[in-house]
Design a protein around this motif. Structure first.
Motif, short mmCIF file in Angstrom:
data_model
loop_
_atom_site.label_atom_id
_atom_site.label_comp_id
_atom_site.label_asym_id
_atom_site.label_seq_id
_atom_site.Cartn_x
_atom_site.Cartn_y
_atom_site.Cartn_z
N TRP A 326 0.84 -1.19 0.00
CA TRP A 326 0.00 0.00 0.00
C TRP A 326 0.88 1.25 0.00
N ASN A 327 1.96 1.23 0.83
CA ASN A 327 2.86 2.37 0.87
C ASN A 327 3.51 2.62 -0.47
N SER A 328 3.87 1.53 -1.17
CA SER A 328 4.57 1.70 -2.44
C SER A 328 3.71 2.40 -3.48
N ARG A 329 2.38 2.40 -3.26
CA ARG A 329 1.49 3.08 -4.20
C ARG A 329 1.10 4.46 -3.72
N CYS A 330 0.84 4.59 -2.41
CA CYS A 330 0.31 5.86 -1.90
C CYS A 330 1.40 6.88 -1.60
N PHE A 331 2.49 6.43 -1.01
CA PHE A 331 3.51 7.37 -0.61
C PHE A 331 4.18 8.09 -1.78
N PRO A 332 4.58 7.37 -2.88
CA PRO A 332 5.17 8.08 -4.02
C PRO A 332 4.23 9.11 -4.63
N THR A 333 2.91 8.89 -4.54
CA THR A 333 1.96 9.86 -5.08
C THR A 333 2.10 11.19 -4.37
N VAL A 334 2.23 11.14 -3.03
CA VAL A 334 2.41 12.36 -2.25
C VAL A 334 3.72 13.03 -2.61
N ILE A 335 4.81 12.23 -2.72
CA ILE A 335 6.13 12.79 -3.04
C ILE A 335 6.12 13.49 -4.39
N ASN A 336 5.58 12.84 -5.40
CA ASN A 336 5.56 13.43 -6.74
C ASN A 336 4.70 14.68 -6.79
N GLY A 337 3.62 14.69 -6.01
CA GLY A 337 2.77 15.87 -5.99
C GLY A 337 3.47 17.08 -5.42
N ARG A 338 4.40 16.84 -4.47
CA ARG A 338 5.10 17.95 -3.84
C ARG A 338 6.35 18.36 -4.63
N LEU A 339 7.02 17.40 -5.28
CA LEU A 339 8.28 17.70 -5.94
C LEU A 339 8.09 18.25 -7.35
N GLY A 340 7.05 17.85 -8.03
CA GLY A 340 6.90 18.24 -9.41
C GLY A 340 7.71 17.35 -10.33
N VAL A 341 7.62 17.58 -11.65
CA VAL A 341 8.25 16.68 -12.61
C VAL A 341 9.76 16.81 -12.61
N GLU A 342 10.31 17.93 -12.10
CA GLU A 342 11.76 18.08 -12.14
C GLU A 342 12.46 17.18 -11.13
N GLY A 343 11.74 16.70 -10.11
CA GLY A 343 12.36 15.85 -9.11
C GLY A 343 13.35 16.60 -8.25
N ARG A 344 13.08 17.89 -7.98
CA ARG A 344 13.97 18.68 -7.14
C ARG A 344 13.17 19.24 -5.96
N TYR A 345 13.83 19.31 -4.82
CA TYR A 345 13.18 19.85 -3.64
C TYR A 345 14.24 20.55 -2.80
N ARG A 346 14.14 21.88 -2.71
CA ARG A 346 15.10 22.68 -1.94
C ARG A 346 16.54 22.38 -2.38
N GLY A 347 16.72 22.29 -3.70
CA GLY A 347 18.06 22.11 -4.24
C GLY A 347 18.57 20.69 -4.28
N LEU A 348 17.74 19.72 -3.81
CA LEU A 348 18.17 18.33 -3.78
C LEU A 348 17.71 17.61 -5.04
N ASP A 349 18.59 16.83 -5.65
CA ASP A 349 18.23 15.99 -6.78
C ASP A 349 17.74 14.65 -6.26
N LEU A 350 16.53 14.28 -6.62
CA LEU A 350 15.93 13.03 -6.14
C LEU A 350 15.60 12.13 -7.31
N ASN A 351 15.64 10.82 -7.04
CA ASN A 351 15.27 9.86 -8.08
C ASN A 351 13.81 10.04 -8.46
N GLN A 352 13.52 9.88 -9.74
CA GLN A 352 12.16 10.01 -10.23
C GLN A 352 11.62 8.64 -10.61
N ILE A 353 10.31 8.50 -10.49
CA ILE A 353 9.69 7.25 -10.93
C ILE A 353 9.36 7.38 -12.41
N SER A 354 9.22 6.23 -13.04
CA SER A 354 8.93 6.23 -14.47
C SER A 354 7.46 6.56 -14.71
#
Length: 445
Positions: A326-354
């Motif tokens: 359940w976490n593997s589906r719900c948690f990434p949704t929250v992360i992507n909603g906050r980070l946007g398509v660039e996958g950056r947050y406060r200057g940090l480069d984060l891995n993006q999902i496909s």
């Protein structure tokens, strides 16, 4: 009994001497809201704790004993008690199984006064201990051939200054369901608690026919409207029916247990006067089994009320209702909603999902996912504001799943559900002692 099995508990603390096989062993446990442990001393046959009563600040000592059988070991116990009296002068209460009687009248077959009895009386006089009168029966143990030997081996004794501090104290013999010893209790007050909200009791799940009863109630209610409204309304209806059933059918747990104990007591009293015939032995056995049933239900009740699991799991408690899937589906949704398509947050480069993974997150919830997450929950965990535990949903899944899955489907399509189903409590737990500020001193649960 292994002291480790007690856990920690939110308000429970304890000290123990481990048993040697089936003999020995002393356990002292207390409610930290009532008593504060100041010091403690451990001996071979006793353990002593110095407490401060939280309510009024009175300091006093309790010693729990398990008396040995040999003369040499018994002298060791008397020396331990003498050492405690010399170490601490505060009001003192001593209790336990001394494995020796004080006078001829404390056994059913009165014989001569033994050296062990004289020595016990001498120790009591030297330590200035008072033997409190025992209410509810003359003896605390029975055994021997056909259970015809009776004696008073267990008792509480107190110092005079202890009685000065604690008035209206009584020592009583309780009913004996299992052991060859009768439990004894020294009473003098308790903690008052206000009324409690509805709570689904997991002990009800052990009652024969309870599942069929819940099924008939659930399936007998016809509710129209949105899925979340239907689920909330059925839960409300079940809650009202359970209140009535608990009051009129199941009854008061303590009253039922005491009624069963009275039957055990009755047969113990008969057996103390004469031997029991085969039919009476069978009825005594049935009485003990009935009592054991209520004790088991009570154990489930108190396990559910305890905060032991909550304390052991700490921060993980907030995620206990979700499975990894359940976490593997719900948690990434929250992360992507906050980070946007660039996958950056406060200057940090984060891995993006496909994109494929992102599409998977938007799929409707499946019955397997919901059921898996539900079964991963600990059924004894504290319920939400509606009072229903995880065990209720696990137990009733086969006939409640239709409404639950319909609610998940409705939520996936409408992105909303009834507010009452999403109500929660927020509690700030101090991360360190002496916390005074809200900002950095607590974590939410």
């Amino acid at each position: 009994m292994d002291g480790e099995s007690l856990g920690v508990g939110r308000f429970l603390d304890w000290r123990t001497i481990e048993a040697a096989g089936a003999a020995g062993g002393v356990l002292i446990c207390w409610d930290k809201r009532s008593l504060e442990l100041l010091e403690w001393e451990e001996g071979q046959f006793s353990i002593s704790c110095k407490f401060r009563t939280v309510e009024n600040g009175i300091i006093w000592v309790f010693t729990g004993v398990y008396g040995p059988f040999t003369k040499e070991d018994r002298e060791c116990l008397w020396e331990e008690l003498g050492a405690i009296r010399g170490l601490w002068g505060e009001p003192w209460c001593v209790g336990g199984d001394f494995s020796v009687i004080l006078s001829q009248g404390e056994r059913s077959r009165q014989g001569r006064i033994t050296p062990a009895m004289r020595r016990f009386a001498q120790v009591m006089d030297d330590l200035e201990l008072i033997d409190l009168p025992l209410q509810g029966g003359s003896f605390t143990w029975s055994g021997g051939f056909q259970n015809q030997a009776w004696a008073r081996l267990d008792r509480f004794m107190v110092s005079p200054n202890w009685l000065d501090q604690f008035r209206n104290v009584t020592q009583k013999r309780l009913s004996r369901p299992i052991s060859d010893h009768f439990p004894i209790i020294i009473e003098g007050g308790g903690i008052r608690r206000g009324p409690s909200p509805f709570r689904f009791e997991n002990m009800w799940l052990k009652v024969e026919g309870f599942k069929d009863l819940l099924r008939s109630w659930w399936q007998g209610m016809s509710v129209s409207g949105r899925a979340s409204y239907k689920l909330a309304t059925k839960l409300k209806g079940i809650k009202q029916k359970l209140k009535v059933w608990n009051r009129e059918v199941f009854g008061n747990l303590e009253s039922n247990k005491m009624a069963a104990l009275q039957q055990v007591d009755y047969w113990d009293q008969v057996e103390s006067e004469r031997g029991l015939i085969e039919e009476e032995l069978s009825r005594k056995k049935e009485a003990k089994e009935d009592y054991a049933k209520w004790v088991k239900l009570e154990e489930i009740h108190w396990r559910q009320l305890s905060r032991e699991l909550w304390l052991r799991e700490g921060d993980r408690n907030t995620g206990g209702a979700r499975s990894e899937e359940w976490n593997s589906r719900c948690f990434p949704t929250v992360i992507n909603g906050r980070l946007g398509v660039e996958g950056r947050y406060r200057g940090l480069d984060l891995n993006q999902i496909s994109q494929q993974e992102a599409d998977t997150l938007e799929l409707p919830f499946t019955e397997e996912e919901v059921h898996s997450a539900l079964m991963d929950m600990n059924g004894d965990k504290a319920p939400g504001p509606d009072g229903f535990t995880g065990a209720f949903w696990q137990f009733c899944w086969e006939f409640v799943k239709e409404e639950v899955l319909e609610m998940f489907k409705d939520f996936h399509e409408r992105k909303a559900f009834l507010k009452s189903l999403n109500t929660t409590f927020l509690v700030l737990i101090p991360k360190k002692g002496g916390a005074e500020e809200l900002g950095t001193s607590g974590r939410s649960v």
